[in-house]
Design a protein around this motif. Structure first.
Motif, short mmCIF file in Angstrom:
data_model
loop_
_atom_site.label_atom_id
_atom_site.label_comp_id
_atom_site.label_asym_id
_atom_site.label_seq_id
_atom_site.Cartn_x
_atom_site.Cartn_y
_atom_site.Cartn_z
N ARG A 1 35.26 55.62 -18.55
CA ARG A 1 36.32 56.31 -18.09
C ARG A 1 37.43 56.24 -18.88
N GLY B 1 36.41 58.87 -22.02
CA GLY B 1 35.95 59.73 -21.91
C GLY B 1 34.78 60.40 -22.29
N PRO C 1 28.16 60.30 -18.61
CA PRO C 1 29.30 60.19 -17.92
C PRO C 1 29.20 61.13 -16.76
N ARG D 1 31.62 63.43 -14.18
CA ARG D 1 33.07 63.90 -14.45
C ARG D 1 33.49 64.60 -13.14
N HIS D 2 34.75 64.39 -12.97
CA HIS D 2 35.53 65.11 -11.83
C HIS D 2 36.76 65.46 -12.14
N ALA E 1 37.89 64.73 -15.91
CA ALA E 1 37.95 63.34 -16.27
C ALA E 1 36.44 62.65 -16.05
N ALA E 2 36.28 61.64 -16.62
CA ALA E 2 35.33 60.73 -16.55
C ALA E 2 35.45 59.66 -15.43
#
Length: 569
Positions: free
Chosen positions: A259, A262, A281, A283-284, A287-288
């Motif tokens: 987080r 990244g 990861p 992602r949203h 961003a992780a």
């Protein structure tokens, strides 16, 4: 200075000014000065805060509050115009408390970047974080000369998942000497509630994304997958059989690193884990927000279900809240204080929080000086200090001095309230108050007993069934008040497992006499339960001191003793 719904400032500003002047000049104080105000002045003097301090560090600090600031800033910028044209200020602080953001203009606390008591003396932000409630500080209740004509009200902002205090929203104004709450109290509470609502909405969006990632990855029978973000864990049954608590902690640290950076990070699993993990990861919005860990056994490794840790067993609200707070606080490399009655599991939880770290363990009940242990702590080695209430004064002084020089020392300390703490130990407890967690007694979470029993029982011999219990025995265990808490329950379970000759489930008749017969006290009404909980919480807050507890509750000492006797039957 208050954490109640009414301000004490209305009729007491002038006498309080005179009392402060007498305090600064070393003259005797009038008897009607509130005890908590005098105590805060004494703490400021003990910390070496100069009352004529002119200015603190200029400019806002943003060391650890980036996440809170990012969520809160848009909210506060919409609310700031409600300050009007008066000389008022709206502040956001982190949990230390350090100023992250401010709007408005007044000669008040916004000119300081650090509002901790050891830096500027008593103030509403520090009081709100310590009490976890709305707090007001007015004029001469402050220690600094420059804040004698300033009033402030602060409301804590808490994390939606854990209840951990993340910081405060504070409104600063010219001195308020009217009756009733500070005029900015409603604004501060509304702002804090709006920030918490945004934090909750953000957490729910992230949780939905993580859940979707878990469902996609866990398709198929027997897939070993875990999805983590540093706060939440979704672990398939196959992964739970393969991952020890230490391996899960390692994956959680990996999730936090992903987080922050990244990009994928290789997990540092313990050598004895017997498995590997492939990290992807999640992602949203670019961003992780977590990781998917697909777990596979090493060649030749045999997966066996790990034995769960007593420290994390329990589904009751009090226990989940306390352990959630502790886990969240332990992620920050700073001291952490675990308090509670004897036998509540403080040391077990502390060891779980330290995980596989090469921590030094010291017991003040056996060595009250702690010289070598403190030297290693200063050098960067984590320290678990048990039974801090047994420290000699020289040991407490050395620890206070070390924390002054190394405020980010990896210290995890356990403390059992009892006799009133001396000034030196009280200073240590005040220093750690903002990063402390109180573990509930077992009688406050009886629904967890059924989860604890299989973990506390010794492993059965090969070919032997595990220890089981009849419903009548379980009810007796849940009704007993357990003055020795989990430690006492563990002794009872082990004795039964080792000494009984009968087969089949344990019956009520096999339990020790006090447990079998149950408490003699009459059942309490819902109102009495609520009253008892309030009194016990106040006793914990005041270290078991009944005089201070009675004063804080607004009842006589004799009334407090009578109520406690009534609860014991």
């Amino acid at each position: 200075m208050t954490t109640t719904e009414h301000s004490p400032a209305g009729t007491s500003i002038t006498p309080l000014r005179r009392a402060r002047e007498r305090f600064l000049s070393g003259r005797p104080l009038p008897e009607d000065v509130p005890e908590e105000v005098v105590a805060s002045w004494r703490r400021a003097r003990f910390f070496g805060v100069p009352h004529d301090l002119q200015k603190g560090t200029a400019g806002p600090l943003r060391p650890t509050g980036a996440a809170l600031l990012g969520t809160a800033r848009p909210v506060l910028e919409r609310i700031a115009p409600a300050l009007g044209n008066g000389r008022c200020v709206l502040l956001l602080t982190d949990e230390r408390p350090r100023v992250l953001w401010s709007a408005g203009s007044a000669a008040g606390p916004e000119q300081w970047a650090d509002l901790s008591e050891r830096t500027v003396g008593p103030n509403s932000a520090a009081l709100a974080l310590r009490s976890r409630r709305r707090a007001e500080v007015h004029g001469p209740e402050h220690f600094l000369d420059r804040w004698q004509d300033v009033s402030a009200v602060s409301v804590p902002v808490t994390a939606p998942e854990t209840g951990q205090a993340l910081g405060t929203v504070t409104v600063v104004s010219p001195l308020w000497s009217g009756a009733g709450p500070h005029p900015g109290a409603a604004l501060a509470e509304a702002a804090a509630a709006a920030v918490e609502a945004e934090l909750l909405a953000g957490a729910r969006r992230t949780e939905r994304v993580l859940l979707d990632a878990y469902l996609r990855s866990a398709q198929g029978r027997g897939v070993a997958v875990a999805v983590l973000d540093g706060r939440n864990r979704l672990v398939s049954a196959a992964a739970e059989r393969m991952l020890s608590p230490q391996a899960l902690d390692a994956l959680e640290r990996t999730a936090i690193a992903v987080r922050q950076k990244g990009v994928p990070v290789d997990p540092d699993l313990p050598a004895e884990a017997g498995c590997t993990a492939r990290i992807t990861p999640v992602r949203h919005e670019g961003a992780a927000v977590g990781v998917v860990a697909v777990v596979e056994p090493l060649d030749g490794a045999v997966a066996s279900p790990p034995r769960r840790s007593v420290a994390l067993i329990g589904s009751s609200v009090p226990w989940r809240h306390a352990t959630g707070q502790a886990v969240a606080l332990a992620r920050v490399p700073e001291p952490l204080l675990l308090t509670g009655e004897r036998g509540t599991g403080k040391t077990a939880l502390a060891r779980e929080l330290l995980g596989e770290r090469s921590a030094r363990v010291a017991d003040a009940a056996q060595d009250s000086e702690l010289g070598p242990a403190l030297a290693e702590l200063a050098a960067g080695r984590p320290l678990l200090l048990r039974h801090a209430e047994r420290l000699a004064q020289s040991g407490v002084a050395a620890l206070n001095s070390l924390l002054d020089r190394h405020p980010d020392a990896r210290l995890l300390m356990t403390y059992t309230p009892g006799a009133p703490a001396g000034p030196c130990l009280q200073r240590l407890l005040d220093t750690l108050a903002a990063r402390s967690v109180t573990l509930p007694a077992l009688r406050e979470r009886p629904e967890d007993i059924r989860d604890l029993l299989p973990v506390l029982a010794p492993r059965p011999a090969p070919g032997q069934p595990p220890l089981t219990w009849t419903l009548d025995a379980l009810r007796a265990l849940e009704r007993y008040p357990w003055p020795g808490n989990v430690t006492e329950l563990a002794h009872v379970v082990r004795a039964l497992a080792e000494d009984r000759r009968a087969s089949g489930p344990v019956h009520r008749a096999e339990l020790p006499d006090p447990v079998r017969e149950g408490p003699a006290a009459r059942p309490l009404s819902p109102m009495e339960h609520a009253e008892r909980t309030t009194i016990l919480e106040a006793l914990r807050r005041h270290g078991g001191n009944k005089a201070r507890t009675a004063a804080a509750l607004g009842i006589g000492r004799a009334t407090l003793y009578r109520k406690l006797r009534g609860y014991r039957g």
